[in-house]
Motif scaffolding. Structure first.
Motif, PDB file in Angstrom:
ATOM      1  N   GLY A 488       1.144 -11.004 -10.672  1.00 18.83           N
ATOM      2  CA  GLY A 488       2.182 -11.593  -9.841  1.00 18.83           C
ATOM      3  C   GLY A 488       3.150 -10.563  -9.298  1.00 18.83           C
ATOM      4  O   GLY A 488       3.549 -10.606  -8.131  1.00 18.83           O
ATOM      5  N   GLY A 489       3.527  -9.601 -10.151  1.00 16.13           N
ATOM      6  CA  GLY A 489       4.424  -8.545  -9.709  1.00 16.13           C
ATOM      7  C   GLY A 489       3.814  -7.676  -8.634  1.00 16.13           C
ATOM      8  O   GLY A 489       4.495  -7.278  -7.677  1.00 16.13           O
ATOM      9  N   ALA A 490       2.520  -7.381  -8.760  1.00 14.33           N
ATOM     10  CA  ALA A 490       1.853  -6.566  -7.747  1.00 14.33           C
ATOM     11  C   ALA A 490       1.791  -7.303  -6.410  1.00 14.33           C
ATOM     12  O   ALA A 490       2.046  -6.716  -5.346  1.00 14.33           O
ATOM     13  N   ALA A 491       1.453  -8.602  -6.438  1.00 16.43           N
ATOM     14  CA  ALA A 491       1.420  -9.389  -5.201  1.00 16.43           C
ATOM     15  C   ALA A 491       2.811  -9.496  -4.588  1.00 16.43           C
ATOM     16  O   ALA A 491       2.971  -9.414  -3.360  1.00 16.43           O
ATOM     17  N   PHE A 492       3.807  -9.664  -5.432  1.00 10.29           N
ATOM     18  CA  PHE A 492       5.194  -9.776  -4.966  1.00 10.29           C
ATOM     19  C   PHE A 492       5.628  -8.501  -4.248  1.00 10.29           C
ATOM     20  O   PHE A 492       6.215  -8.552  -3.158  1.00 10.29           O
TER      21      PHE A 492
END
Length: 541
Positions: A488-492
């Protein structure tokens, strides 16, 4: 209810009044009161620590000139806790939960003191790593205590007590920690908690020693152990072996040491008394796998926080370490959702990972997109603790036991609906309180699911395997949290989310694009819906 009926044939037996009395009591009855209050108080203090330390962490990182290493404060705790879970599972199965529980609490307290007195960021991170090791030891040992000390009919109630112990910390913890940090300094948030552990330990440890100490199949720890702990010889066709595969009939006695079987067949007959077989030792292969899963998860988290081409190297090494370790530590068939125990373990990870990954971005979205203060954004989730406890209380009712799997399906659908509803506040006309209402429903669904996975795991585990299987449940939980948070952090970040740590510190931060939040919430809602399907595979046919 089966736990209330005497075992054996229909022949009348002389009932032990002590045993009969204990079977009629609840978790706060005279026989269980001290143990229940003690272990729930331990969870309460862990909950306070989680909520309070998270509030004081930004101030600590700034004063120690370690904001750039802020992410490692959390990853250090996580990676060592995974190793502690596996170690605690083996330790509890071989020698009982008392040792890992006391060692874990001591390590947890030592880590808090080390972080609270640290003069440099690397010492602070080291303290968090020691604390994580202790936390991993404690959580699995507590599950084993529940499996040994409480009859099956009381386990849902004590699991509900664990969930309820998060209510007050979720509301009071951040406010109390903020006040202490502002008035006395952030160090007191860390060094003050260990002192509070003494009282619950004094209540719980004597009862654990009496009811749940020692290896399975050894001498009974107390005269009332037959009413408290499940029998090692009770039939359980669903009981898994230590490698996660279904086992056949379990022997009535404790499992033999791996070294003892061949020796017994080749030994010459003798009139001399047989020497005692060597006590079982730790499985070194599982210890190596535990190290692999810890290091692999840490490398993947590092790579996700540093989106450069060079990050491919630690990511590849992390995957190479993580995959064989996961396959070796979780029950066989977990990621194929094989019916029974493997699906219970998988569901725990799917539910916890999707929910926690989504929840982590809720305050940031409210601060950066709707202009709320960090305090108000945090309080938008405050009702979740009570709703979670309510869901756990519902699943503990005896009348819903025949419908447990259906209840868990409903819980996962509610969780998915809550996650997909939250980003609707990105539309200016949607009131902000929508988040509080939606997340309260999501927490209620999690209360139905998480406590039920713990109950089903103990039901499907033979007594001598409760520690190993409880460790697998916690590994699935923690590993899914880390991997889905990293994803999720990478996509964000890739969609213009900006640096969460910087934008969250101001009420007017505008570096996060709305699409970046949608890229987090919608995939997590899809993962939660996958969990709803997994709930249909919990019952063995």
């Amino acid at each position: 209810m089966g736990a209330l009926r005497p075992r054996g044939t229909g022949v009348a037996q002389d009932a032990d009044p002590v045993v009969v009395g204990e079977r009629a009591e609840g978790v706060l009855g005279r026989s269980y009161r001290a143990l229940s209050v003690g272990i729930v108080s331990v969870v309460l203090l862990i909950a306070f620590e989680a909520m309070a330390v998270g509030t004081a962490m930004p101030v600590a990182a700034r004063e120690l000139d370690g904001v750039s290493a802020y992410g490692f404060v959390f990853s250090a705790y996580f990676t060592t806790s995974l190793f502690g879970m596996v170690l605690s599972g083996q330790w509890s199965d071989l020698r009982g939960p008392l040792g890992p529980l006391t060692t874990g609490i001591a390590a947890f307290a030592a880590g808090l003191l080390l972080s609270g007195t640290a003069g440099a960021m690397w010492l602070f991170i080291l303290g968090r790593a020691v604390q994580g090791l202790g936390g991993g030891l404690v959580i699995v040992a507590l599950y084993v205590v529940v499996g040994r000390a409480y009859p099956e009919r009381l386990r849902p109630s004590i699991m509900a007590g664990f969930a309820a112990s998060w209510i007050i910390p979720s509301v009071v913890g951040p406010l109390a920690a903020g006040t202490v940090t502002e008035q006395l300094g952030w160090r007191w948030v860390f060094v003050g908690i260990p002192v509070l552990v003494v009282l619950p330990l004094g209540l719980a440890l004597p009862q654990i020693r009496r009811r749940a100490s020692g290896p399975v199949g050894g001498p009974a720890p107390g005269p009332d152990s037959r009413a408290d702990a499940p029998s090692a010889s009770s039939p359980s066709s669903a009981s898994p072996s230590t490698d996660g595969s279904p086992s056949g009939a379990h022997p009535a006695a404790s499992p033999p040491s791996p070294a003892s079987a061949p020796a017994s067949s080749s030994a010459p007959p003798s009139s001399a008394p047989a020497s005692p077989s060597p006590s079982p030792s730790f499985d070194r292969r599982r210890i190596r796998l535990a190290l692999g899963i810890s290091v692999g998860a840490g490398l993947l988290q590092y790579a996700a926080q540093d989106l450069r081409w060079l990050s491919v190297v630690p990511a590849a090494v992390g995957v190479a370490l993580l995959v064989p370790a996961v396959l070796g530590l979780l029950p066989r068939g977990t990621y194929r959702a094989v019916r029974g125990l493997p699906s219970v373990v998988l569901l725990r990870g799917v539910a916890a990972g999707s929910f926690i990954a989504a929840e982590s971005f809720v305050p940031l979205m409210l601060v950066t997109q709707r202009g709320l203060s960090p305090t108000l954004a945090g309080f938008s989730l405050a009702a979740g603790g009570g709703a979670w406890a309510l869901g756990s209380w519902v699943q503990a009712r005896a009348r819903v036991e025949p419908y447990r799997e259906r209840l868990m399906t409903t819980g996962m659908v509610v969780v998915a609906a809550a996650i997909v509803t939250v980003p609707s506040v990105l539309i200016e006309t949607v009131p902000v309180w929508t988040v509080a209402v939606a997340w309260a429903f999501g927490c209620f669904g999690m209360g139905l699911v998480i406590s039920s996975t713990s109950v089903l795991l103990l039901k499907l585990s033979a007594p001598e395997e409760a520690g190993t299987n409880s460790a697998a449940l916690q590994i699935s939980d923690g590993l899914s949290n880390a991997l889905l948070l990293a994803a999720g952090g990478a996509a964000f970040a890739a969609l213009g989310g900006g640096a969460a740590g910087h934008t969250a510190t101001t009420a007017s931060g505008s570096g996060s694009h709305p699409a970046a939040f949608i890229a987090v919430f919608l995939p997590m809602a899809a993962v939660a819906l996958l969990g709803a399907w997994v709930t249909t595979r919990l019952r063995e046919r």
